[in-house]
Write a protein that holds these residues in place. Structure first.
Motif, PDB file in Angstrom:
ATOM      1  N   ARG A  48       7.398   0.237   6.791  1.00 26.16           N
ATOM      2  CA  ARG A  48       7.809  -1.145   6.547  1.00 26.16           C
ATOM      3  C   ARG A  48       6.743  -1.883   5.750  1.00 26.16           C
ATOM      4  O   ARG A  48       7.051  -2.658   4.828  1.00 26.16           O
ATOM      5  CB  ARG A  48       8.071  -1.847   7.876  1.00 26.16           C
ATOM      6  CG  ARG A  48       8.417  -3.323   7.770  1.00 26.16           C
ATOM      7  CD  ARG A  48       9.648  -3.548   6.938  1.00 26.16           C
ATOM      8  NE  ARG A  48       9.949  -4.969   6.796  1.00 26.16           N
ATOM      9  CZ  ARG A  48      10.542  -5.500   5.746  1.00 26.16           C
ATOM     10  NH1 ARG A  48      10.916  -4.735   4.723  1.00 26.16           N
ATOM     11  NH2 ARG A  48      10.780  -6.790   5.694  1.00 26.16           N
ATOM     12  N   MET A  49       5.467  -1.644   6.068  1.00 27.75           N
ATOM     13  CA  MET A  49       4.378  -2.280   5.334  1.00 27.75           C
ATOM     14  C   MET A  49       4.356  -1.838   3.876  1.00 27.75           C
ATOM     15  O   MET A  49       4.107  -2.636   2.975  1.00 27.75           O
ATOM     16  CB  MET A  49       3.038  -1.971   6.012  1.00 27.75           C
ATOM     17  CG  MET A  49       2.855  -2.642   7.363  1.00 27.75           C
ATOM     18  SD  MET A  49       1.305  -2.192   8.189  1.00 27.75           S
ATOM     19  CE  MET A  49       0.112  -3.020   7.138  1.00 27.75           C
ATOM     20  N   LEU A  50       4.616  -0.543   3.637  1.00 26.85           N
ATOM     21  CA  LEU A  50       4.676  -0.049   2.263  1.00 26.85           C
ATOM     22  C   LEU A  50       5.800  -0.732   1.489  1.00 26.85           C
ATOM     23  O   LEU A  50       5.647  -1.074   0.314  1.00 26.85           O
ATOM     24  CB  LEU A  50       4.880   1.468   2.258  1.00 26.85           C
ATOM     25  CG  LEU A  50       3.686   2.308   2.708  1.00 26.85           C
ATOM     26  CD1 LEU A  50       4.097   3.767   2.846  1.00 26.85           C
ATOM     27  CD2 LEU A  50       2.535   2.171   1.729  1.00 26.85           C
ATOM     28  N   GLU A  51       6.932  -0.939   2.159  1.00 32.13           N
ATOM     29  CA  GLU A  51       8.062  -1.604   1.507  1.00 32.13           C
ATOM     30  C   GLU A  51       7.735  -3.064   1.194  1.00 32.13           C
ATOM     31  O   GLU A  51       8.059  -3.561   0.107  1.00 32.13           O
ATOM     32  CB  GLU A  51       9.297  -1.518   2.404  1.00 32.13           C
ATOM     33  CG  GLU A  51       9.833  -0.096   2.567  1.00 32.13           C
ATOM     34  CD  GLU A  51      10.909   0.001   3.641  1.00 32.13           C
ATOM     35  OE1 GLU A  51      11.191  -1.042   4.294  1.00 32.13           O
ATOM     36  OE2 GLU A  51      11.448   1.097   3.841  1.00 32.13           O
ATOM     37  N   VAL A  52       7.071  -3.741   2.135  1.00 31.98           N
ATOM     38  CA  VAL A  52       6.682  -5.135   1.914  1.00 31.98           C
ATOM     39  C   VAL A  52       5.673  -5.233   0.779  1.00 31.98           C
ATOM     40  O   VAL A  52       5.740  -6.140  -0.061  1.00 31.98           O
ATOM     41  CB  VAL A  52       6.097  -5.753   3.210  1.00 31.98           C
ATOM     42  CG1 VAL A  52       5.478  -7.115   2.925  1.00 31.98           C
ATOM     43  CG2 VAL A  52       7.185  -5.885   4.264  1.00 31.98           C
ATOM     44  N   LYS A  53       4.731  -4.292   0.726  1.00 28.64           N
ATOM     45  CA  LYS A  53       3.739  -4.302  -0.348  1.00 28.64           C
ATOM     46  C   LYS A  53       4.413  -4.127  -1.704  1.00 28.64           C
ATOM     47  O   LYS A  53       4.112  -4.868  -2.660  1.00 28.64           O
ATOM     48  CB  LYS A  53       2.720  -3.192  -0.135  1.00 28.64           C
ATOM     49  CG  LYS A  53       1.672  -3.131  -1.242  1.00 28.64           C
ATOM     50  CD  LYS A  53       0.661  -2.017  -1.014  1.00 28.64           C
ATOM     51  CE  LYS A  53      -0.351  -1.961  -2.157  1.00 28.64           C
ATOM     52  NZ  LYS A  53      -1.353  -0.879  -1.971  1.00 28.64           N
ATOM     53  N   ALA A  54       5.315  -3.158  -1.805  1.00 28.72           N
ATOM     54  CA  ALA A  54       6.013  -2.923  -3.074  1.00 28.72           C
ATOM     55  C   ALA A  54       6.834  -4.142  -3.483  1.00 28.72           C
ATOM     56  O   ALA A  54       6.847  -4.549  -4.656  1.00 28.72           O
ATOM     57  CB  ALA A  54       6.910  -1.696  -2.958  1.00 28.72           C
ATOM     58  N   ASP A  55       7.499  -4.757  -2.511  1.00 29.67           N
ATOM     59  CA  ASP A  55       8.298  -5.950  -2.797  1.00 29.67           C
ATOM     60  C   ASP A  55       7.415  -7.111  -3.235  1.00 29.67           C
ATOM     61  O   ASP A  55       7.759  -7.861  -4.156  1.00 29.67           O
ATOM     62  CB  ASP A  55       9.099  -6.332  -1.538  1.00 29.67           C
ATOM     63  CG  ASP A  55       9.980  -7.547  -1.766  1.00 29.67           C
ATOM     64  OD1 ASP A  55      10.954  -7.445  -2.532  1.00 29.67           O
ATOM     65  OD2 ASP A  55       9.675  -8.611  -1.182  1.00 29.67           O
ATOM     66  N   THR A  56       6.243  -7.255  -2.588  1.00 28.77           N
ATOM     67  CA  THR A  56       5.321  -8.343  -2.933  1.00 28.77           C
ATOM     68  C   THR A  56       4.760  -8.151  -4.342  1.00 28.77           C
ATOM     69  O   THR A  56       4.663  -9.105  -5.118  1.00 28.77           O
ATOM     70  CB  THR A  56       4.163  -8.399  -1.921  1.00 28.77           C
ATOM     71  OG1 THR A  56       4.693  -8.600  -0.614  1.00 28.77           O
ATOM     72  CG2 THR A  56       3.214  -9.539  -2.250  1.00 28.77           C
ATOM     73  N   LEU A  57       4.402  -6.912  -4.694  1.00 28.37           N
ATOM     74  CA  LEU A  57       3.875  -6.652  -6.034  1.00 28.37           C
ATOM     75  C   LEU A  57       4.924  -6.949  -7.101  1.00 28.37           C
ATOM     76  O   LEU A  57       4.603  -7.473  -8.169  1.00 28.37           O
ATOM     77  CB  LEU A  57       3.413  -5.192  -6.143  1.00 28.37           C
ATOM     78  CG  LEU A  57       2.145  -4.844  -5.362  1.00 28.37           C
ATOM     79  CD1 LEU A  57       1.874  -3.348  -5.409  1.00 28.37           C
ATOM     80  CD2 LEU A  57       0.938  -5.611  -5.901  1.00 28.37           C
ATOM     81  N   GLN A  58       6.187  -6.634  -6.809  1.00 27.23           N
ATOM     82  CA  GLN A  58       7.241  -6.951  -7.767  1.00 27.23           C
ATOM     83  C   GLN A  58       7.428  -8.456  -7.882  1.00 27.23           C
ATOM     84  O   GLN A  58       7.625  -8.993  -8.981  1.00 27.23           O
ATOM     85  CB  GLN A  58       8.557  -6.292  -7.325  1.00 27.23           C
ATOM     86  CG  GLN A  58       9.711  -6.516  -8.302  1.00 27.23           C
ATOM     87  CD  GLN A  58       9.400  -6.015  -9.694  1.00 27.23           C
ATOM     88  OE1 GLN A  58       9.025  -4.868  -9.879  1.00 27.23           O
ATOM     89  NE2 GLN A  58       9.550  -6.893 -10.693  1.00 27.23           N
TER      90      GLN A  58
END
Length: 203
Positions: A48-58
């Motif tokens: 979930r953290m990896l998904e949030v990080k990817a979403d935040t970078l986008q």
């Protein structure tokens, strides 16, 4: 870890051996189940953290696009940036870090330096020989210490072979990857910004 084979339950021990369930103490079964359960929860959290990080970078990329469009400029992808809320309480930092390492030319440089060391060993450059040898000592992981090797370039050695070796060291030091670091910060009562700590072990 459990395995079902021909309708019978086995536990896999640390050596990979299959142990019939009835031979495993009850406490060990409970302990095994507890650790597996916690592991599954933490892996789910990590995903979930990896998904949030990817979403935040986008999201940040989109925000930079708005800024670029508004002012008609193009930012490089290597810039560190920070974004702050209107009230100044929350700040999001994005830091870029380019990781570099030595390529195969470092072996050529070391061979040239080894030849110089052999020549110097006959003279009075004892301290210099010790510094150079220490620079190429491997760490516990078997890697060359980057900082120590690069520090050799600061030594004032009047020798053409040395200069050639230093040029090779510079040429061999190449970027291998670039990483982005997100850091959400909140302003404290003293005006200092403190990061929100997402390290599970420190919570």
């Amino acid at each position: 870890m459990q395995k079902e084979i021909d309708g019978k339950t086995y536990y896999v021990d640390a050596t990979g051996r299959l142990v019939p369930s009835e031979m495993v103490p009850e406490y060990d079964k409970i302990k095994d189940q507890t650790v597996e359960c916690v592991y599954a929860k933490l892996m789910e959290l990590r995903q979930r953290m990896l998904e949030v990080k990817a979403d935040t970078l986008q999201t940040i990329t989109d925000l930079k696009g708005v800024l670029e469009t508004q002012y008609g400029v193009r930012f490089g992808d290597k810039n560190n940036m920070s974004f702050t809320t209107i009230d100044g309480r929350k700040r999001l930092r994005v830091d870029q870090n380019t990781i570099k390492s030595f390529d195969e030319k470092i072996l050529v440089a070391k061979a040239k330096i080894d030849a110089l060391i052999e020549k110097w060993s006959e003279g009075s450059n004892v301290n210099l020989v010790a510094i150079v040898k220490q620079a190429f000592e491997l760490d516990q992981s078997g890697n060359i210490n980057v900082a120590r090797v690069l520090s050799l370039r600061r030594l004032a050695v009047d020798d053409p072979g040395w200069k050639e070796a230093m040029d090779l060291i510079s040429d061999s030091f190449q970027p291998v990857m670039s990483k982005q670091y997100l850091n959400m910060q909140v302003r404290q009562s003293d005006g200092r910004y403190a990061a929100i700590d997402l390290n599970f072990a420190r919570m």
